[in-house]
Scaffold this motif. Structure first.
Motif, PDB file in Angstrom:
ATOM      1  N   ILE A  61       0.840  -1.206   0.000  1.00  0.00           N
ATOM      2  CA  ILE A  61       0.000   0.000   0.000  1.00  0.00           C
ATOM      3  C   ILE A  61       0.872   1.252   0.000  1.00  0.00           C
ATOM      4  O   ILE A  61       0.657   2.183  -0.781  1.00  0.00           O
ATOM      5  CB  ILE A  61      -0.954   0.006   1.220  1.00  0.00           C
ATOM      6  CG1 ILE A  61      -2.034  -1.070   1.064  1.00  0.00           C
ATOM      7  CG2 ILE A  61      -1.604   1.380   1.390  1.00  0.00           C
ATOM      8  CD1 ILE A  61      -2.897  -1.250   2.300  1.00  0.00           C
ATOM      9  N   ILE A  62       1.871   1.265   0.889  1.00  0.00           N
ATOM     10  CA  ILE A  62       2.770   2.414   0.976  1.00  0.00           C
ATOM     11  C   ILE A  62       3.537   2.592  -0.336  1.00  0.00           C
ATOM     12  O   ILE A  62       3.641   3.707  -0.868  1.00  0.00           O
ATOM     13  CB  ILE A  62       3.767   2.243   2.146  1.00  0.00           C
ATOM     14  CG1 ILE A  62       3.027   2.149   3.489  1.00  0.00           C
ATOM     15  CG2 ILE A  62       4.758   3.395   2.165  1.00  0.00           C
ATOM     16  CD1 ILE A  62       2.332   3.388   3.918  1.00  0.00           C
ATOM     17  N   ALA A 163      16.892   6.521  -3.425  1.00  0.00           N
ATOM     18  CA  ALA A 163      16.578   5.114  -3.186  1.00  0.00           C
ATOM     19  C   ALA A 163      17.537   4.207  -3.961  1.00  0.00           C
ATOM     20  O   ALA A 163      18.010   3.182  -3.440  1.00  0.00           O
ATOM     21  CB  ALA A 163      15.133   4.832  -3.596  1.00  0.00           C
ATOM     22  N   LEU A 164      17.853   4.591  -5.201  1.00  0.00           N
ATOM     23  CA  LEU A 164      18.774   3.785  -6.014  1.00  0.00           C
ATOM     24  C   LEU A 164      20.196   3.829  -5.459  1.00  0.00           C
ATOM     25  O   LEU A 164      20.923   2.828  -5.514  1.00  0.00           O
ATOM     26  CB  LEU A 164      18.768   4.283  -7.464  1.00  0.00           C
ATOM     27  CG  LEU A 164      17.526   3.931  -8.280  1.00  0.00           C
ATOM     28  CD1 LEU A 164      17.613   4.544  -9.666  1.00  0.00           C
ATOM     29  CD2 LEU A 164      17.353   2.428  -8.385  1.00  0.00           C
ATOM     30  N   ALA A 345      12.039   8.275   2.419  1.00  0.00           N
ATOM     31  CA  ALA A 345      13.091   7.987   3.405  1.00  0.00           C
ATOM     32  C   ALA A 345      12.606   6.994   4.454  1.00  0.00           C
ATOM     33  O   ALA A 345      13.317   6.045   4.809  1.00  0.00           O
ATOM     34  CB  ALA A 345      13.545   9.283   4.067  1.00  0.00           C
ATOM     35  N   LEU A 346      11.377   7.176   4.950  1.00  0.00           N
ATOM     36  CA  LEU A 346      10.851   6.275   5.979  1.00  0.00           C
ATOM     37  C   LEU A 346      10.634   4.860   5.462  1.00  0.00           C
ATOM     38  O   LEU A 346      11.001   3.882   6.112  1.00  0.00           O
ATOM     39  CB  LEU A 346       9.527   6.829   6.524  1.00  0.00           C
ATOM     40  CG  LEU A 346       9.623   7.969   7.547  1.00  0.00           C
ATOM     41  CD1 LEU A 346       8.243   8.532   7.844  1.00  0.00           C
ATOM     42  CD2 LEU A 346      10.268   7.491   8.838  1.00  0.00           C
ATOM     43  N   THR A 347      10.037   4.749   4.274  1.00  0.00           N
ATOM     44  CA  THR A 347       9.714   3.422   3.751  1.00  0.00           C
ATOM     45  C   THR A 347      10.968   2.655   3.351  1.00  0.00           C
ATOM     46  O   THR A 347      11.114   1.471   3.661  1.00  0.00           O
ATOM     47  CB  THR A 347       8.772   3.528   2.538  1.00  0.00           C
ATOM     48  OG1 THR A 347       9.351   4.400   1.560  1.00  0.00           O
ATOM     49  CG2 THR A 347       7.429   4.080   2.951  1.00  0.00           C
ATOM     50  N   ILE A 366      19.193   0.708  14.595  1.00  0.00           N
ATOM     51  CA  ILE A 366      18.775   2.083  14.936  1.00  0.00           C
ATOM     52  C   ILE A 366      18.339   2.874  13.700  1.00  0.00           C
ATOM     53  O   ILE A 366      18.028   4.070  13.804  1.00  0.00           O
ATOM     54  CB  ILE A 366      19.898   2.855  15.662  1.00  0.00           C
ATOM     55  CG1 ILE A 366      21.064   3.176  14.701  1.00  0.00           C
ATOM     56  CG2 ILE A 366      20.368   2.119  16.880  1.00  0.00           C
ATOM     57  CD1 ILE A 366      21.998   4.230  15.250  1.00  0.00           C
ATOM     58  N   LEU A 367      18.293   2.245  12.524  1.00  0.00           N
ATOM     59  CA  LEU A 367      17.975   2.991  11.306  1.00  0.00           C
ATOM     60  C   LEU A 367      16.583   3.614  11.334  1.00  0.00           C
ATOM     61  O   LEU A 367      16.390   4.735  10.867  1.00  0.00           O
ATOM     62  CB  LEU A 367      18.104   2.081  10.073  1.00  0.00           C
ATOM     63  CG  LEU A 367      19.517   1.751   9.595  1.00  0.00           C
ATOM     64  CD1 LEU A 367      19.475   1.060   8.246  1.00  0.00           C
ATOM     65  CD2 LEU A 367      20.369   3.021   9.498  1.00  0.00           C
ATOM     66  N   ILE A 368      15.596   2.896  11.861  1.00  0.00           N
ATOM     67  CA  ILE A 368      14.225   3.432  11.903  1.00  0.00           C
ATOM     68  C   ILE A 368      14.189   4.687  12.777  1.00  0.00           C
ATOM     69  O   ILE A 368      13.642   5.723  12.391  1.00  0.00           O
ATOM     70  CB  ILE A 368      13.230   2.387  12.446  1.00  0.00           C
ATOM     71  CG1 ILE A 368      13.247   1.121  11.582  1.00  0.00           C
ATOM     72  CG2 ILE A 368      11.832   2.977  12.506  1.00  0.00           C
ATOM     73  CD1 ILE A 368      12.711   1.311  10.203  1.00  0.00           C
TER      74      ILE A 368
END
Length: 621
Positions: A61-62, A163-164, A345-347, A366-368
């Motif tokens: 969905i995201i 993202a790439l 960035a979040l997804t 800790i990335l999230i």
């Protein structure tokens, strides 16, 4: 915890759109409001956790929502828009992105304490800004065209690149660490990226060709585009993760530069879909965070990393990449400060957190927290400072709401001059130099060109203007102008002159379904108003005070006068219309077109008062 998924969908949609309304009503950054609302219903009060509740459906969905948002943003990337800005934009999305990647990776390693492998992955990801956060801020801030276009182009183009870069960094890490020693994997990655671009271009060209040749009926055009966008994204993303974003960006840019009327017509529909998706997806993401993630955000290393990204990495990457360009220091300062991170960035960070942990990189846990700390801090900091900073740097179009008048005439010039005297920004647009001659002679700002032409959006900045008045002699053209600009101005801010009483023009029923609000009183048509001005009628401004109330004004005004508008102390303009009941209050200024006899009487009264005052002074002496 809400158990019903249907109820959660309803609540997420209501909270997202409600956040947008609150942001509009109280002039707040919409992204900030949505983030706070998501945190309240998620980790704070525990009403929902969409990631857990939606299960395997959450990520698709995201991803699809991000694809549609990115496609809609890229539909605005017409190459004509960057005339004169090509070099700065190119430098920022290439050299600037590379510098930001390297500096971000260094900050992640030395300040956040991440290993080199994880640091280079997250450094590539954090170059993104994206349309989900940039476009709402640009709508709020009313920047001048140059910085606004630079920020928009950077946000949309760098979104898939970031993202790439993260994927590329991960492929390199796997190769260096020996878990994947086949060099052909890197070649396949680049080939997949190239395929994504070609696929997006082919989909754009194919859809454009079908629309131009009539192979798709009008009622199916939006569904066809929507379906092809999802297919384009999914095919590329299934081959190599995150290349789908590159594919839909290429598709959107291809369609934008084909200049197909059908695409322009559906752009506003896509904008509405994109706005709805941004509203709901941001609430879903922030509501899915855990309390542990929120607590971890206050880690000293994470705070130090965020501050470094804000005050060192971003400004330095912009200043270094734009050296030798024609950007002013003010523009560099603004662009160097504004870089909010958003949904991509979040997804993508959540995706890499899981695969890096599976590959044995324990510090990826800790990335999230790190990503959300950067996203929330940048959204709040840039959301609340973009307006203030742009004003300080002289890059804001913020000011009293202006009036755009379509059609040059004696009446239009007279009203524009009156608005200008009241410090209201005003501009008259017309395609005839002859009709604009009196406007130019009066010193009124003007635009020579057809307001309905697609070239207008590239040469005429409409940011300062909140009201549009269609004031030509053709009623049908006035209705067409108002209908065309409904998405930009809103129906409540669009006005046209009263219909002319001419045989054969039977437009009485037309105006109720299309066009703008009818101005002034019944019968105040283009002919009547211009005849009045030619006969010596004057534009008279009257201050409403405690001593001279609006009721007194209505009792004293000539029956032949035409009350035009009320200017509020806030700068807001309320135009008189048969459809709306206007009422002036203390501190307002009422403007009316009054007969010359009435004006003559006023002058005589003032002269008589002056004579009496002079006579009294002489008697005292």
């Amino acid at each position: 915890m809400i158990d019903s998924l249907l109820l959660q969908f309803m609540l997420i949609g209501s909270l997202g759109v409600g956040s947008q309304w609150i942001a509009w009503r109280f002039r707040l950054p919409a992204i900030v409001v949505m983030s706070i609302v998501g945190l309240l219903v998620g980790p704070v009060f525990g009403l929902m956790n969409p990631e857990q509740d939606f299960g395997e459906l959450f990520k698709p969905i995201i991803s699809l929502a991000v694809a549609v948002i990115l496609f809609e943003g890229s539909l605005n990337l017409d190459m004509k828009e960057v005339r004169g800005l090509g070099r700065p934009v190119f430098r920022i999305v290439t050299f600037g992105a590379f510098i930001s990647w390297i500096l971000g990776a260094l900050a992640a390693h030395y300040v956040a304490g991440l290993s080199w492998a994880v640091a280079f992955v997250i450094g590539g990801l954090f170059i993104v800004t994206g349309p989900t956060v940039i476009l709402p801020l640009l709508r709020q801030a009313k920047l001048k065209p140059r910085p606004a276009k630079i920020l928009k182009w950077e946000g949309i183009i760098v979104d898939p690149i970031g993202a790439l870069l993260a994927v590329f960094a991960f492929e390199i890490i796997e190769f260096i660490m020996g878990t994947n020693v086949n060099p052909s994997e890197l070649l396949l990655f680049f080939l997949a990226s190239l395929f994504a671009v070609i696929l997006g271009w082919a989909c754009g060209k194919g859809v454009g060709w079908m629309f131009e040749t009539g192979y798709v009926p009008e009622f199916l055009k939006s569904p066809v585009v929507f379906t092809v966008v999802i297919a384009c994204f999914t095919i590329a993303d299934e081959i190599t993760h995150e290349t789908g974003l590159l594919s839909v960006t290429a598709m959107g840019m291809t369609l934008a530069n084909m200049h197909i009327s059908s695409i322009a017509d559906m752009r506003h529909f896509k904008e509405n879909i994109s706005l709805l998706l941004i509203s709901t997806i941001f609430v879903m993401l922030t509501a899915s965070l855990t309390q542990e993630t929120l607590v971890e955000i206050f880690n000293v290393q994470i705070i130090g990393f965020v501050l470094l990204m804000l005050f060192i990495v971003r400004p330095l990457s912009i200043f270094l990449s734009t050296m030798g360009t024609d950007l002013s220091k003010s523009e560099k300062l603004l662009v160097g400060w504004i870089a909010p991170r958003g949904i991509v960035a979040l997804t993508v960070a959540s995706y890499f957190a899981s695969i890096l942990l599976e590959s044995g990189f324990e510090d990826a846990s800790i990335l999230i927290s790190l990503t959300f700390a950067l996203v929330f801090t940048t959204v709040v900091a840039h959301g609340f400072t973009i307006g203030w900073l742009s004003k300080k740097l002289g890059l804001s179009m913020e000011g009293p709401p202006g009036v755009l008048i379509s059609g040059g005439s004696q009446f239009a010039t007279g009203m524009a001059k009156t608005l200008e005297d009241l410090k209201v920004p005003v501009l008259i647009a017309d395609s005839s130099w002859e009709r604009l001659s009196r406007t130019r002679a009066a010193g009124i700002k003007s635009y020579h060109g057809e307001i309905l032409s697609e070239q207008t959006e590239y040469y005429l900045d409409m940011t300062p203007y909140e009201y549009l008045i269609a004031a030509t002699e053709l009623d049908s053209y006035n209705a067409l102008v108002c209908t065309t600009f409904v998405p930009e101005f809103g129906r409540n801010n669009l006005y046209q002159l009263s219909l002319s009483d001419r045989e054969g023009d039977n437009l009485e029923n037309l105006v109720h379904t299309i066009g703008g609000r009818v101005l002034f009183k019944e019968g105040a048509s283009w002919e009547e108003l211009n005849i009045m001005v030619e006969s010596g009628y004057v534009f008279r401004k009257t201050n409403i005070t405690e001593q001279y109330k609006y009721e007194n004004y209505l009792n004293n005004i000539d029956s032949e006068a035409v009350i035009l508008f009320i200017k509020k102390p806030s700068g807001k303009i309320e135009f008189f219309s048969p459809e709306v009941e206007n009422r002036a209050e203390n501190g307002d200024v009422v403007v009316a077109l009054t007969p010359p006899s009435k004006e003559f009487e006023k002058i005589q009264e003032k002269l008589e008062e002056q004579r009496k005052e002079n006579g009294n002074k002489k008697q005292k002496k």
